[in-house]
Design an enzyme around this catalytic site. Structure first.
Site, PDB file in Angstrom:
ATOM      1  N   GLU A 161       0.881  -1.214  -0.151  1.00 22.00           N
ATOM      2  CA  GLU A 161       0.080  -0.077   0.019  1.00 22.00           C
ATOM      3  C   GLU A 161       0.768   1.157   0.385  1.00 22.00           C
ATOM      4  O   GLU A 161       1.964   1.044   1.195  1.00 22.00           O
ATOM      5  CB  GLU A 161      -0.889   0.273   1.116  1.00 22.00           C
ATOM      6  CG  GLU A 161      -1.840   1.067   1.122  1.00 22.00           C
ATOM      7  CD  GLU A 161      -2.400   1.137   0.311  1.00 22.00           C
ATOM      8  OE1 GLU A 161      -3.161   0.446  -0.325  1.00 22.00           O
ATOM      9  OE2 GLU A 161      -2.423   2.036  -1.095  1.00 22.00           O
ATOM     10  N   LYS A 220       7.769  -1.676  -2.002  1.00 20.76           N
ATOM     11  CA  LYS A 220       7.248  -0.988  -1.179  1.00 20.76           C
ATOM     12  C   LYS A 220       9.014  -0.058  -0.339  1.00 20.76           C
ATOM     13  O   LYS A 220       8.861   1.174   0.291  1.00 20.76           O
ATOM     14  CB  LYS A 220       6.501  -1.575  -0.299  1.00 20.76           C
ATOM     15  CG  LYS A 220       6.248  -1.038   0.827  1.00 20.76           C
ATOM     16  CD  LYS A 220       5.445  -0.069   0.049  1.00 20.76           C
ATOM     17  CE  LYS A 220       5.033   1.167   1.611  1.00 20.76           C
ATOM     18  NZ  LYS A 220       4.215   1.963   1.588  1.00 20.76           N
ATOM     19  N   CYS A 276       6.348   4.328   9.384  1.00 24.50           N
ATOM     20  CA  CYS A 276       6.662   3.705   8.252  1.00 24.50           C
ATOM     21  C   CYS A 276       8.151   3.826   7.629  1.00 24.50           C
ATOM     22  O   CYS A 276       8.593   3.663   7.705  1.00 24.50           O
ATOM     23  CB  CYS A 276       5.989   3.605   7.599  1.00 24.50           C
ATOM     24  SG  CYS A 276       4.493   2.949   7.616  1.00 24.50           S
TER      25      CYS A 276
END
Ligand code: NAD
Ligand code: UGA
Length: 440
Positions: A161, A220, A276
């Protein structure tokens, strides 16, 4: 495979908004989000104004889809069994103990998810890695699934995502790209197509990129590392601007106008926060070390080091302003979340700045329009910050009343036009009357 039921394990900042948007855009599919935390599920089923995640536009999407084809449930076994497609969107924090502590991603939640899927599945499933995972995690997931369940076929896809908090709904509606990694086998290609078809309900086909599983997993981590690197690059230069009279905003503009560089993610700040960037870059560093690539590990580690330097430097500026001693000084902290438009405080620079100021004797007042006092109290406890030195304020006026200095830690518009009665130290470059601004 015809998908009628999707189950998503993990009802957090990713699982909640992504599934709400899939449900909105695919009314022909039932989407159920489950979570090990029953309070979270209750909140997702509760009043729209107190959903567990604050995101502009989210309440509207939930309002439209909830009860129609979007469900939040505590029944993990039943929903795993029912679904043909399962997303794993659980947290993958930095490990705090054992091998790789402080760097590697902790995969215990994703492994628990895989064990649950193996345990409760009675038919073939497409299992999707939505969480951000180290490269080659799919191998481990496959092992767990096959070990615990021999006669069912599980096809594992990587579908990381890329949404950012604060703009999640907009990012999900109009993604720059959707990335899907799968095996190049017959069943792998079929599963990839099934997932492509779901996204194709609202994402233009040319923006849906399919790759092998490993490229997708690594892309990612690499994307977050590159974004973090831009911030650390500009933040490192902000320190040089302060010494030389150059202006960081002018510098960003001049650099970003080169189309090869581009204007985004060049805003100097008190440092990046969030759940993150730091976690994923440290994970990348760990992976490079694991594969014996010490120079590469060193290169990316520097991005995190500059970020720590930037947070520390900002707090030190405040301490220096008072000649090194903050005893008897009260400082108003505006913004506790890691950026504007979110209630998420994970790795927020405000926490680090507050800790350093309190350790130097300051009294602190804290205000953030989106963060609850219970979250702030938990952060103070988790980071061992003396709670007696901190007062949580429910409005901005209370926070800036009777303080000796105001520190701006998020770019919330409310802080733009504050006056000049006491010095303002601006970590976000939004207040024109600030006495000190990062990079100026
Ligand atoms: P989060 O902490 O908000 O949510 C994770 C949820 O998973 C929690 O509610 C937790 O209770 C639940 N959970 C954990 N283990 C479980 C289990 N075994 N069974 C059922 N539920 C379980 O985390 P998040 O911010 O949504 O992040 C999830 C993943 O997505 C992470 O890997 C993160 O790196 C990645 N990601 C996050 C963002 C973001 O903006 N937050 C963006 C892109 C990717
Ligand atoms: C980031 C990425 O932008 C997403 O693409 C990714 O999906 C996500 O991480 C993730 O994997 O979790 P997020 O952390 O939610 O999203 O928010 P960002 O907008 O990227 O901001 C991160 C931090 O960098 C914030 O503290 C922000 O204030 C700071 N930042 C951002 C800057 O200091 N300067 C900038 O120019 C941009």
């Amino acid at each position: 495979m015809q998908i009628k039921n999707i189950c998503c394990i993990g009802a957090g900042y990713v699982g909640g908004p992504t599934m709400a948007v899939i449900a909105l855009k695919c009314p022909h599919i039932n989407v159920t989000v489950v979570d090990a935390n029953p309070d979270k599920i209750k909140a997702w089923n509760g009043p729209l104004k107190s959903l567990p995640v604050y995101e502009p536009g989210l309440a509207q999407v939930v309002k439209e889809a909830r009860g129609r084809n979007l469900f939040f449930s505590e029944d993990i076994p039943g929903n795993i069994e029912k679904a043909e497609m399962i997303f794993m969107a659980v947290n993958t924090p930095t490990k705090t103990e054992g091998e790789g502590a402080g760097m590697a991603a902790d995969l215990k939640y994703i492994e628990a998810c895989a064990r649950d899927i193996a345990k409760y599945s009675k038919s073939d499933k497409i299992v999707i890695e939505k969480s951000t995972l180290p490269i080659r995690t799919a191998e481990k997931i496959k092992e767990i699934l096959q070990e615990n369940s021999t006669d069912i076929h599980f096809e594992i896809l990587s579908n990381p995502e890329f949404l950012a908090e604060g703009t999640a709904i907009q990012d999900l509606f109009k993604s720059d790209r959707v990335l899907i990694g799968g095996d190049k086998t017959e069943s792998g290609l079929k599963a990839v197509k099934t997932l492509v078809d779901i996204y194709a309900n609202w994402i233009p086909k040319e923006k849906i990129l399919t790759t092998n599983v490993w490229s997708s997993e690594l892309a990612k981590l690499a994307s977050n590392a590159m974004l973090g690197q831009r911030i650390s690059s500009i933040n490192s230069l902000s320190a040089l601007c302060e010494k030389t009279g150059a202006n960081i905003d002018e510098l960003s503009k001049a650099i970003g106008m080169d189309h090869r560089i581009g204007p985004h993610f060049l805003k100097a700040s008190v440092g990046f926060g969030g759940s993150c960037f730091q976690k994923d870059i440290l994970n990348l560093v760990y992976l490079c070390k694991y594969y014996g690539l010490d120079e590469v590990a060193e290169y990316w580690d520097q991005v995190v080091k500059i970020n720590d330097y930037q947070k520390d430097r900002f707090a030190q500026k405040i301490i220096d302003h008072f000649g090194g001693d903050l005893t008897g000084k009260t400082i108003g902290i505006l913004g506790w979340a890691f950026k504007a438009n979110t209630n998420d405080t994970r790795e927020s620079p405000a926490i680090y700045v507050t800790k350093k100021l309190v350790n130097h004797g300051a009294q602190i007042k804290i205000f953030d329009p989106l963060v609850s006092s219970s979250t702030i109290i938990k952060d103070l406890e988790d980071y061992n910050i003396n709670k007696d030195a901190c007062l949580i304020c429910s409005d901005i006026d209370e926070c800036i009343d009777a303080v000796e200095l105001i520190a701006i830690l998020t770019e919330t518009p409310l802080y733009k036009d504050l006056g000049k009665e006491v010095p303002i130290f601006d970590g976000r470059g939004i207040n024109k009357k600030a006495q000190f601004t990062i990079g100026k």
